[in-house]
Scaffold this active site. Sequence first.
Site, mmCIF file in Angstrom:
data_model
loop_
_atom_site.group_PDB
_atom_site.id
_atom_site.type_symbol
_atom_site.label_atom_id
_atom_site.label_comp_id
_atom_site.label_asym_id
_atom_site.label_seq_id
_atom_site.Cartn_x
_atom_site.Cartn_y
_atom_site.Cartn_z
ATOM 1 N N TRP A 161 0.848 -1.212 0.000
ATOM 2 C CA TRP A 161 0.000 0.000 0.000
ATOM 3 C C TRP A 161 0.875 1.250 0.000
ATOM 4 O O TRP A 161 0.554 2.228 -0.681
ATOM 5 C CB TRP A 161 -0.919 0.009 1.227
ATOM 6 C CG TRP A 161 -2.170 -0.809 1.068
ATOM 7 C CD1 TRP A 161 -2.356 -1.856 0.216
ATOM 8 C CD2 TRP A 161 -3.398 -0.634 1.782
ATOM 9 N NE1 TRP A 161 -3.629 -2.347 0.365
ATOM 10 C CE2 TRP A 161 -4.282 -1.622 1.306
ATOM 11 C CE3 TRP A 161 -3.838 0.241 2.769
ATOM 12 C CZ2 TRP A 161 -5.594 -1.747 1.788
ATOM 13 C CZ3 TRP A 161 -5.139 0.120 3.256
ATOM 14 C CH2 TRP A 161 -6.007 -0.859 2.769
ATOM 15 N N LYS A 211 -9.508 -1.800 6.976
ATOM 16 C CA LYS A 211 -9.907 -3.184 6.708
ATOM 17 C C LYS A 211 -10.748 -3.678 7.883
ATOM 18 O O LYS A 211 -10.393 -3.480 9.041
ATOM 19 C CB LYS A 211 -8.656 -4.072 6.597
ATOM 20 C CG LYS A 211 -8.983 -5.492 6.117
ATOM 21 C CD LYS A 211 -8.146 -6.568 6.753
ATOM 22 C CE LYS A 211 -6.717 -6.629 6.330
ATOM 23 N NZ LYS A 211 -6.514 -7.276 5.042
#
Length: 207
Positions: A62, A161
Site C-alpha cells: 500500500w 480493513k
Amino acid sequence: MKRSKSSRRWLADHEDDEYVKRARAEGYRSRASYKLLEIDDKYHILRAGALVVDLGAAPGGWSQIAVKRAGSEGKVIALDILEMAPIQGVEIIQADFTEDSSLEDLLELTGESRVDLVISDMAPNLSGMKDIDQPRSMYLVELAYDFASRVLRRNGALLVKCFEGEGMEATRQLFRGGFDSVSNFKPRASRAASRELYLLGRGFKGR
Ligand code: SAM
C-alpha cells in the site's frame, strides 16, 4: 521442516494467484497493492501532495501505491509491528499500534500538519476462531478510528480493513457520525473466501 497438507495447498494456491503473479511482475511487495489501486481508482482518495498515514503497512504494497500517487510533494508515514524494508519517500515506524508510544512516534512525524488520509490494512494474526479474531480485529479498527479523529484535517478520509461479523454495524454507525459519506467496498483482489471488506469514510466532519 515437513509441510502440512493444508499449508502445501495454501502455497500452491498462492503461486497460482493472479494478483500474486502480477505483483511479482510489476514490482509490488504484496498482492494487497491491487486492493488499494481498485479502491483509489473508484474513490480518488490519494491526491497529489497528500499527507498519508499507512497503518499495518508491512511488507509495503500500500505504501508503494500511496507514495506513487501522493507524488514528490506528498508524504507517506508507514507503521507496522514488523520490520519493513525501506521505500523511497516513505518514513517507516516499527511499533505496535496498540501501544500508546506508537501514537507519540506518529505525531512526531506528522508535526503540526493535519493528515489528509489514514489507511489501515491492519489485521491480527488470525486464529481461525471467529469469536477470538472478530473482537481483535474490531479493536484495531477502533484504534485506527480514534487515531484518525485526532489527526485528520476537516474533509480528510479514513480507509480501514474490517471483517464482516459482530460489531460491524456499530462500526458503520461510528463512521456515519464522523464522516459525511461512508462506503463499503470488497475489492476483486480480496480472496473469494475472505470476510474482509473495507470501510471508507470521506468528508471528516472535524473534532
Ligand atoms: N497493506 C500491507 C501491504 O500492502 O503490504 C499488508 C498488511 S497485512 C494484511 C497486515 C499487517 O498488519 C501486518 O503486517 C501486521 O504486522 C500488521 N499489524 C497487525 N497488528 C498490528 C499492530 N498491533 N501494530 C502494528 N501493525 C500491526
